[in-house]
Design a protein around this motif. Structure first.
Motif, PDB file in Angstrom:
ATOM      1  N   TYR A 138      38.731  33.814  38.321  1.00 36.37           N
ATOM      2  CA  TYR A 138      38.597  34.339  39.679  1.00 36.37           C
ATOM      3  C   TYR A 138      38.521  35.863  39.741  1.00 36.37           C
ATOM      4  O   TYR A 138      38.230  36.427  40.789  1.00 36.37           O
ATOM      5  CB  TYR A 138      39.775  33.866  40.541  1.00 36.37           C
ATOM      6  CG  TYR A 138      39.721  32.405  40.880  1.00 36.37           C
ATOM      7  CD1 TYR A 138      38.961  31.936  41.937  1.00 36.37           C
ATOM      8  CD2 TYR A 138      40.450  31.477  40.142  1.00 36.37           C
ATOM      9  CE1 TYR A 138      38.915  30.596  42.260  1.00 36.37           C
ATOM     10  CE2 TYR A 138      40.422  30.127  40.461  1.00 36.37           C
ATOM     11  CZ  TYR A 138      39.652  29.697  41.508  1.00 36.37           C
ATOM     12  OH  TYR A 138      39.608  28.369  41.823  1.00 36.37           O
ATOM     13  N   TYR A 139      38.787  36.534  38.648  1.00 36.59           N
ATOM     14  CA  TYR A 139      38.868  37.996  38.662  1.00 36.59           C
ATOM     15  C   TYR A 139      37.572  38.649  39.153  1.00 36.59           C
ATOM     16  O   TYR A 139      37.595  39.536  40.006  1.00 36.59           O
ATOM     17  CB  TYR A 139      39.237  38.528  37.269  1.00 36.59           C
ATOM     18  CG  TYR A 139      39.339  40.030  37.237  1.00 36.59           C
ATOM     19  CD1 TYR A 139      40.481  40.676  37.704  1.00 36.59           C
ATOM     20  CD2 TYR A 139      38.285  40.815  36.769  1.00 36.59           C
ATOM     21  CE1 TYR A 139      40.576  42.056  37.701  1.00 36.59           C
ATOM     22  CE2 TYR A 139      38.379  42.198  36.768  1.00 36.59           C
ATOM     23  CZ  TYR A 139      39.517  42.802  37.232  1.00 36.59           C
ATOM     24  OH  TYR A 139      39.603  44.174  37.231  1.00 36.59           O
ATOM     25  N   LYS A 140      36.448  38.206  38.637  1.00 38.47           N
ATOM     26  CA  LYS A 140      35.165  38.811  39.016  1.00 38.47           C
ATOM     27  C   LYS A 140      34.872  38.609  40.510  1.00 38.47           C
ATOM     28  O   LYS A 140      34.399  39.524  41.188  1.00 38.47           O
ATOM     29  CB  LYS A 140      34.035  38.236  38.160  1.00 38.47           C
ATOM     30  CG  LYS A 140      32.721  38.939  38.385  1.00 38.47           C
ATOM     31  CD  LYS A 140      31.668  38.490  37.419  1.00 38.47           C
ATOM     32  CE  LYS A 140      30.401  39.288  37.651  1.00 38.47           C
ATOM     33  NZ  LYS A 140      29.366  38.983  36.690  1.00 38.47           N
ATOM     34  N   MET A 141      35.202  37.432  41.025  1.00 40.15           N
ATOM     35  CA  MET A 141      34.996  37.177  42.461  1.00 40.15           C
ATOM     36  C   MET A 141      35.860  38.109  43.306  1.00 40.15           C
ATOM     37  O   MET A 141      35.414  38.639  44.323  1.00 40.15           O
ATOM     38  CB  MET A 141      35.312  35.720  42.796  1.00 40.15           C
ATOM     39  CG  MET A 141      34.259  34.752  42.311  1.00 40.15           C
ATOM     40  SD  MET A 141      34.623  33.063  42.788  1.00 40.15           S
ATOM     41  CE  MET A 141      35.535  32.529  41.342  1.00 40.15           C
ATOM     42  N   LEU A 142      37.088  38.321  42.860  1.00 35.98           N
ATOM     43  CA  LEU A 142      37.989  39.231  43.569  1.00 35.98           C
ATOM     44  C   LEU A 142      37.425  40.646  43.565  1.00 35.98           C
ATOM     45  O   LEU A 142      37.354  41.303  44.607  1.00 35.98           O
ATOM     46  CB  LEU A 142      39.380  39.203  42.937  1.00 35.98           C
ATOM     47  CG  LEU A 142      40.381  40.235  43.467  1.00 35.98           C
ATOM     48  CD1 LEU A 142      40.662  40.024  44.949  1.00 35.98           C
ATOM     49  CD2 LEU A 142      41.657  40.198  42.648  1.00 35.98           C
ATOM     50  N   LYS A 143      37.026  41.134  42.420  1.00 41.32           N
ATOM     51  CA  LYS A 143      36.475  42.482  42.316  1.00 41.32           C
ATOM     52  C   LYS A 143      35.215  42.626  43.171  1.00 41.32           C
ATOM     53  O   LYS A 143      35.030  43.643  43.839  1.00 41.32           O
ATOM     54  CB  LYS A 143      36.170  42.826  40.849  1.00 41.32           C
ATOM     55  CG  LYS A 143      37.401  43.021  39.998  1.00 41.32           C
ATOM     56  CD  LYS A 143      38.265  44.169  40.480  1.00 41.32           C
ATOM     57  CE  LYS A 143      37.637  45.484  40.129  1.00 41.32           C
ATOM     58  NZ  LYS A 143      38.452  46.640  40.476  1.00 41.32           N
ATOM     59  N   ASN A 144      34.352  41.625  43.167  1.00 41.75           N
ATOM     60  CA  ASN A 144      33.133  41.667  43.981  1.00 41.75           C
ATOM     61  C   ASN A 144      33.470  41.728  45.472  1.00 41.75           C
ATOM     62  O   ASN A 144      32.842  42.473  46.227  1.00 41.75           O
ATOM     63  CB  ASN A 144      32.240  40.469  43.697  1.00 41.75           C
ATOM     64  CG  ASN A 144      31.551  40.567  42.359  1.00 41.75           C
ATOM     65  OD1 ASN A 144      31.444  41.638  41.761  1.00 41.75           O
ATOM     66  ND2 ASN A 144      31.102  39.437  41.850  1.00 41.75           N
ATOM     67  N   GLU A 145      34.447  40.957  45.880  1.00 39.60           N
ATOM     68  CA  GLU A 145      34.845  40.950  47.286  1.00 39.60           C
ATOM     69  C   GLU A 145      35.435  42.297  47.695  1.00 39.60           C
ATOM     70  O   GLU A 145      35.136  42.816  48.771  1.00 39.60           O
ATOM     71  CB  GLU A 145      35.852  39.823  47.538  1.00 39.60           C
ATOM     72  CG  GLU A 145      36.114  39.560  48.993  1.00 39.60           C
ATOM     73  CD  GLU A 145      34.913  39.075  49.766  1.00 39.60           C
ATOM     74  OE1 GLU A 145      34.788  39.472  50.947  1.00 39.60           O
ATOM     75  OE2 GLU A 145      34.083  38.316  49.217  1.00 39.60           O
ATOM     76  N   LEU A 146      36.234  42.886  46.830  1.00 41.63           N
ATOM     77  CA  LEU A 146      36.806  44.208  47.113  1.00 41.63           C
ATOM     78  C   LEU A 146      35.710  45.274  47.186  1.00 41.63           C
ATOM     79  O   LEU A 146      35.733  46.152  48.046  1.00 41.63           O
ATOM     80  CB  LEU A 146      37.848  44.586  46.061  1.00 41.63           C
ATOM     81  CG  LEU A 146      39.155  43.799  46.133  1.00 41.63           C
ATOM     82  CD1 LEU A 146      40.006  44.084  44.905  1.00 41.63           C
ATOM     83  CD2 LEU A 146      39.908  44.100  47.412  1.00 41.63           C
ATOM     84  N   LYS A 147      34.753  45.185  46.279  1.00 40.38           N
ATOM     85  CA  LYS A 147      33.637  46.122  46.284  1.00 40.38           C
ATOM     86  C   LYS A 147      32.801  45.976  47.553  1.00 40.38           C
ATOM     87  O   LYS A 147      32.377  46.960  48.168  1.00 40.38           O
ATOM     88  CB  LYS A 147      32.760  45.872  45.056  1.00 40.38           C
ATOM     89  CG  LYS A 147      31.744  46.965  44.792  1.00 40.38           C
ATOM     90  CD  LYS A 147      30.873  46.673  43.586  1.00 40.38           C
ATOM     91  CE  LYS A 147      31.714  46.558  42.331  1.00 40.38           C
ATOM     92  NZ  LYS A 147      30.914  46.307  41.138  1.00 40.38           N
ATOM     93  N   GLU A 148      32.592  44.752  47.984  1.00 43.61           N
ATOM     94  CA  GLU A 148      31.812  44.460  49.191  1.00 43.61           C
ATOM     95  C   GLU A 148      32.502  45.048  50.426  1.00 43.61           C
ATOM     96  O   GLU A 148      31.848  45.555  51.333  1.00 43.61           O
ATOM     97  CB  GLU A 148      31.700  42.933  49.321  1.00 43.61           C
ATOM     98  CG  GLU A 148      30.597  42.394  50.153  1.00 43.61           C
ATOM     99  CD  GLU A 148      29.215  42.962  49.901  1.00 43.61           C
ATOM    100  OE1 GLU A 148      28.554  43.244  50.902  1.00 43.61           O
ATOM    101  OE2 GLU A 148      28.775  43.119  48.741  1.00 43.61           O
TER     102      GLU A 148
END
Length: 151
Positions: A138-148
């Protein structure tokens, strides 16, 4: 910012229109807030002992499973909820995201993320000792959401 409400019996479906000269942070936040409000299907009741609590979701840091129960954590307290995690995923607003098989966290309360390449990454929240772990899946999804959200 002006807010205008038009009432007409000729309208078949309610519609919200945002008029702006540019899409800035305020407009993005407004759009997300409206989407979140419209997506709420149910009101979540929180339990502690024999008492029912009606908290704002904004107070919740994260939800987690433990011994077949689901707990909602605030900075200072823990409440039980009568939902499964997959049910919460469906009814919670967009600022809540699954970060492991057993945890959904509120993106608005993330203070820091300590990345671990070999195991789960640690998320800490401001003004509390509570923390959760983000699985590598889930780490990449979390980082993508934070970046978004920064855009």
């Amino acid at each position: 910012m002006k807010i205008q409400l038009e009432i007409s019996n000729k309208i078949e479906e309610n519609e919200i229109i945002i008029r702006c000269n540019e899409v800035n942070e305020e407009i993005k936040k407004l759009q997300i807030m409206i989407q979140d409000i419209l997506s709420h299907k149910e009101h979540i009741v929180f339990y502690k002992d024999e008492v029912e609590y009606y908290l704002s979701l904004e107070e919740i840091l994260f939800f987690e499973t433990e011994e077949n129960k689901i707990y909602a954590h605030t900075r200072d307290d823990v409440y039980n909820v009568k939902y499964k995690l997959y049910e919460l995923e469906e009814i919670l607003p967009r600022n809540f995201i699954r970060v492991s098989k057993s945890t959904i966290l509120n993106l608005n309360h993330i203070y820091s993320i300590t990345r671990s390449i070999t195991s789960s990454s640690k998320v800490e929240f401001q003004n509390t000792h509570k923390q959760v772990y983000v699985s590598r899946y889930y780490y990449k999804m979390l980082k993508n959401e934070l970046k978004e959200r920064k855009r």
